[in-house]
Design an enzyme around this catalytic site. Structure first.
Site, short mmCIF file in Angstrom:
data_model
loop_
_atom_site.label_atom_id
_atom_site.label_comp_id
_atom_site.label_asym_id
_atom_site.label_seq_id
_atom_site.Cartn_x
_atom_site.Cartn_y
_atom_site.Cartn_z
N ASP A 8 -2.35 2.13 -4.75
CA ASP A 8 -3.19 2.81 -3.66
C ASP A 8 -4.75 1.73 -3.99
O ASP A 8 -4.63 0.88 -5.04
CB ASP A 8 -3.49 4.03 -4.85
CG ASP A 8 -2.80 5.50 -4.31
OD1 ASP A 8 -2.23 5.29 -2.59
OD2 ASP A 8 -2.63 5.92 -4.99
N HIS A 54 0.78 -1.30 -0.25
CA HIS A 54 0.16 0.00 0.22
C HIS A 54 -0.01 1.41 0.15
O HIS A 54 1.07 2.19 0.05
CB HIS A 54 -0.68 -0.33 1.31
CG HIS A 54 -2.47 1.11 0.74
ND1 HIS A 54 -3.03 1.53 -0.47
CD2 HIS A 54 -3.86 0.74 1.78
CE1 HIS A 54 -3.59 1.87 0.08
NE2 HIS A 54 -4.14 1.55 0.81
#
Length: 510
Positions: A485, A481
């Site tokens: 995204d 992450h």
């Protein structure tokens, strides 16, 4: 005259390097400026040339060692055609083996060295010797097998002759470029007398005890027996020709269930474990491969911000297409049409739209890759390995299937090279072959994405307002992450789903 070979200047702010590969061995004649070895720094690879013509004398820094600027690497005897240092000058490591050597001394002694083990691998464990002292060997005949934390490496005989000395027994740790054994070139095996060798086993503590069987037992079984203090004659082997397997050792331990059958542990028993439970436990040292798997997976959890998103795919279209063309595909290309090529193609298609999943973080920057080197996780008896299908984005269905089949076979046989497991940019892991319905795969660092495939299972689905039975598979994408995204991850998985549910999209790049 002896000349020193030293580490050259490595560049601005670089103070040390690792010796990656020696291209010459002691006694080899070299020309001026001929490349002797290769050093690796955290920035570049540096080649070290010979300062003059001559003969390579002693290697001071072996492969895998860390050296500083101007450190001594080796010595060189100047003068073309200079006499190579005699390889028999070193004292015998085991007195009794020198008796055997005396019996077979009919030609020059040739050292059997540890081969290059691959990038960043500096040591290995001697897993299995396939020959014993006094045996006649042919050139290129496999002498022993080494186990590193990534692959198994076979060591062939450099020349034909008689194995006159073993310097690293099974279980010993050896460094790249280290000496494993000595072969008397051109000698006859009949000259080696077994009687002195038998006496050697009694006089020399380092020599392994004879099992009474001319069978090479499984390396894992040998380790388990060593840990448990069991001799092979107390274990019934169920393998081929009575070969002892690891499960055979477990059964033998369960049958004895006696504290006396266990060796004195290297550390005090855990205080929380009752004695009756401890007697039924066994401790087996982790293999180097398993240690590396454990370390890398934990590093991935500690470093990356791993998040997993899920979806499901209707496999009807892929299964119908496969059933329709599998016979023709096999006849034309000589390889079966499996599901993996569809998934590789679908992931390549999705990675083009979401390049973040194919990128990696390097310091404070992001490296975007304009290629797809697809890692395909393969379960082997030694553990999980991830061979890489390079440039998968440029390959056809049959080329992908052929490459995966080849790499899978080599992985299960322990024949993968380091190059075949490096450089992957994205990974696919198929837990469905073991029956997994859903899981969250862990990243293969430094990659930023891994797709988990799972079991195909018939489930009731609502299609056009009607309940129908469809072959469904859950998909899981674990991603970093820090770079990917949520929107990109979900988009990637949706594109994979769309491509699999309508494979025609792959042909039209939609």
């Amino acid at each position: 005259m002896s000349i020193e070979v030293r580490v050259p200047t490595l560049g601005e702010s670089v103070t040390e390097a690792t010796v990656a590969t020696w291209f010459k061995k002691p006694g080899d004649a070299v020309e001026a400026d001929e490349m002797l070895c290769e050093l690796e720094t955290d920035k570049v690879t540096v080649e070290v040339p010979a300062p003059s013509a001559g003969v390579l004398g002693e290697i001071i820094a072996g492969e895998g060692e860390t050296v500083g600027v101007d450190a001594l690497l080796a010595t060189l005897t100047e003068g073309k055609g200079a006499e190579a240092p005699a390889k028999d000058e070193k004292p015998a490591k085991v007195e009794v083996q020198s008796e055997v050597r005396a019996e077979v001394e009919e030609g020059p002694a040739v050292d059997v060295m540890v081969p290059a083990l691959g990038e960043s691998v500096s040591e290995a464990s001697v897993s299995t010797w396939f020959v014993k002292v006094g045996d006649t060997v042919d050139a290129d005949e496999m002498l022993c097998e080494l186990e590193t934390d990534k692959v198994s490496v076979e060591v062939p005989a450099p020349v034909a002759g008689v194995l006159s000395e073993i310097l690293a027994e099974e279980g010993a740790t050896v460094e790249a470029g280290g000496k494993l054994a000595v072969i008397t070139e051109g000698a006859s095996g009949g000259a080696a007398k077994p009687a002195p060798k038998a006496e050697a086993a009694q006089e020399t503590p380092a020599a392994p005890a004879a099992s009474g069987k001319d069978i090479e037992h499984a390396p894992s079984a040998k380790k388990a027996m060593a840990e448990a203090g069991l001799s092979p004659d107390k274990v019934e082997g169920t393998g081929r020709d009575g070969r002892i397997m690891k499960d055979d050792v477990k059964r033998a331990l369960a049958a004895t269930s006696s504290p006396s059958a266990k060796p004195a542990p290297s550390a005090a028993p855990r205080a929380a474990v009752p004695a009756e439970d401890a007697a039924r436990e066994e401790r087996v040292k982790m293999t180097r491969l398993r240690q590396t798997i454990a370390r890398r997976l934990k590093d991935a959890q500690n470093t990356a911000a791993i998040l997993t998103t899920y979806n499901e795919v209707d496999m009807s279209a892929v299964m119908e297409l496969r059933n329709e063309y599998k016979d023709l595909f096999l006849k034309k290309h000589g390889v079966k049409l499996g599901f993996m090529s569809f998934f590789v193609k679908a992931c390549v298609h999705a990675l083009k739209e979401v390049p973040d999943v194919n990128a990696e973080i390097d310091g404070d920057g992001v490296v975007y890759k304009n290629y797809v080197h697809m890692g395909v996780a393969v379960g082997t008896p030694q553990g999980l390995v991830v061979p890489v299908v390079r440039d998968a984005d440029q390959m056809s269905f049959h080329a992908i299937e052929q490459k995966i089949n080849e790499l899978g076979t080599r992985a299960r046989d322990g024949k993968l090279t380091m190059a075949e497991m490096q450089g992957g940019s994205f990974t696919i892991s198929n837990g469905g072959v073991y029956g997994s319905l859903m899981s969250s795969p862990i990243l293969n660092p430094p990659q930023s994405g891994i797709l988990g495939m799972h079991k195909i299972q018939d489930r009731p689905m609502v299609v056009n307002g009607e309940i129908v039975i469809r072959p469904m598979m859950y998909l899981a994408l674990s991603y970093d992450h820090r770079i990917v995204d949520g929107k990109g991850a979900v988009t990637f998985l949706v594109r994979v789903k769309e491509a699999l549910e309508d494979p025609r999209r792959l042909l039209m790049d939609l």
